[in-house]
Design an enzyme around this catalytic site. Structure first.
Site, short mmCIF file in Angstrom:
data_model
loop_
_atom_site.label_atom_id
_atom_site.label_comp_id
_atom_site.label_asym_id
_atom_site.label_seq_id
_atom_site.Cartn_x
_atom_site.Cartn_y
_atom_site.Cartn_z
N ALA A 135 0.87 -1.17 0.00
CA ALA A 135 0.00 0.00 0.00
C ALA A 135 0.92 1.22 0.00
CB ALA A 135 -0.87 -0.02 1.24
N GLY B 182 0.62 -4.77 0.91
CA GLY B 182 -0.59 -4.78 0.09
C GLY B 182 -0.38 -5.45 -1.27
N GLU C 251 -0.85 -8.97 -0.62
CA GLU C 251 -2.27 -9.14 -0.30
C GLU C 251 -3.12 -9.09 -1.57
OE1 GLU C 251 -1.69 -6.04 2.71
OE2 GLU C 251 -2.85 -7.30 4.06
N GLU D 283 4.83 -5.05 7.10
CA GLU D 283 4.20 -3.91 7.77
C GLU D 283 4.67 -3.72 9.20
OE1 GLU D 283 2.63 -6.27 6.01
OE2 GLU D 283 1.05 -5.39 4.77
#
Ligand code: CAA
Length: 258
Positions: free
Chosen positions: A66, A109, A112, A132
């Site tokens: 992300a 992300g 993911e 993260e």
């Protein structure tokens, strides 16, 4: 080819090839990527000429996570109040199959997103991780749940707690990816696989995807029951008659999608 600001979208026959295109940020997933990807995915899902999607990135990065710079200044009220990342759930509700073709980094992300696709085809250069924790946060797009289901608790826990990356060989051994191919052949192999899927009877494809996904959501007995009902249901389609007739007559099936 349709160009978005953060994506390149191309139809290769019945396959929609979506390339994440933010090279300056290693394809970090910001709100714009999400909204463009959802727009493309919704159009793909209702386009009868398209049977399978491939999502890929660059040789260096599928996606490095992300967008940290977008999240940096946000507080709890912003994140919780706007249910940040909830939009990604819509991506997982796509009914037709989506293959992630991963080369280079698939981190946070990015890992993911790859796991939200129906399966991952990896280049030998692929590296997966949930780093993260190093930013003093955690996965937020489903990584702690999907990675654990994919590779088991031991590896998922180690990866989430240390941020360690898995290379392609380890990811294949652990069951995170369906296959590893040489990086130079990744797109060709993904499109070939997607074309084969797009050539199957459309309702059978939807049913197969739905029942495999049910294995993640239900207990064994319920899952087997769900599978059997869908299996029974497929016998109400014209394509089932055609598929079995084609087998007996030793010819390829001609699908109607009904
Ligand atoms: N968000 C925003 N920008 C990012 C980014 C990210 N996730 N990852 C890389 N970039 C940017 C860098 O800031 C850099 O930009 P500048 O040139 O403007 O400085 C550019 O992309 C190139 O990156 P690097 O110079 O760092 O490239 P590198 O080859 O030295 O390192 C890397 C590659 C190891 C992947 C490193 O970029 C990295 O560690 N990236 C962050 C990985 C990460 O922590 N991901 C998790 C994000 S949080 C998250 O995803 C939450 C969630 O669960 C959804």
């Amino acid at each position: 080819m349709t160009s978005y600001e953060t994506l390149l979208v191309e139809n290769r026959g019945p396959v929609t090839l979506v390339t994440l295109n933010r090279p300056q940020a290693l394809n970090a997933l910001n709100s714009q990527v999400l909204s463009e990807l959802l727009e493309v995915t919704r159009a793909f899902d209702v386009d009868a000429s398209q049977g399978c999607m491939v999502v890929t990135g660059s040789g260096k990065a599928f996606a490095a996570g992300a967008d940290i710079k977008e999240m940096q200044a946000q507080g709890f009220a912003d994140m919780y109040g706007h249910d940040f990342f909830a939009g990604w759930d819509q991506f997982t509700r796509t009914r037709k199959p989506i293959i992630a073709a991963v080369a280079g980094y698939a981190l946070g992300g990015g890992c993911e997103l790859a796991m939200m696709c129906d399966f991952i085809l990896a280049a030998d250069t692929a590296r997966f991780g949930q780093p993260e924790v190093k930013l003093a946060v955690s996965p937020g797009m489903g990584g702690s749940q999907r990675l654990t289901r994919a590779v088991g608790k031991a590896k998922a826990m180690e990866m989430c707690l240390t941020g360690r990356m898995m290379d392609a060989a380890e990811a294949e051994r652990a069951g995170l990816v369906s296959r590893v191919v040489p990086a130079a052949e990744l797109i060709e192999e993904a499109v070939k696989t997607a074309t084969a899927i797009a050539g199957m009877a459309p309702l059978a494809v939807l049913a197969n995807k739905e029942m495999v996904n049910a294995a993640f959501e239900t207990g064994l007995q319920q899952g087997v029951q769900f599978e059997r009902r869908l299996f029974h249901g497929l016998f109400g389609t014209e394509d089932q008659k055609e598929g079995m007739a084609a087998f007996v007559e030793k010819r390829p099936g001609q699908w109607k999608g009904k």
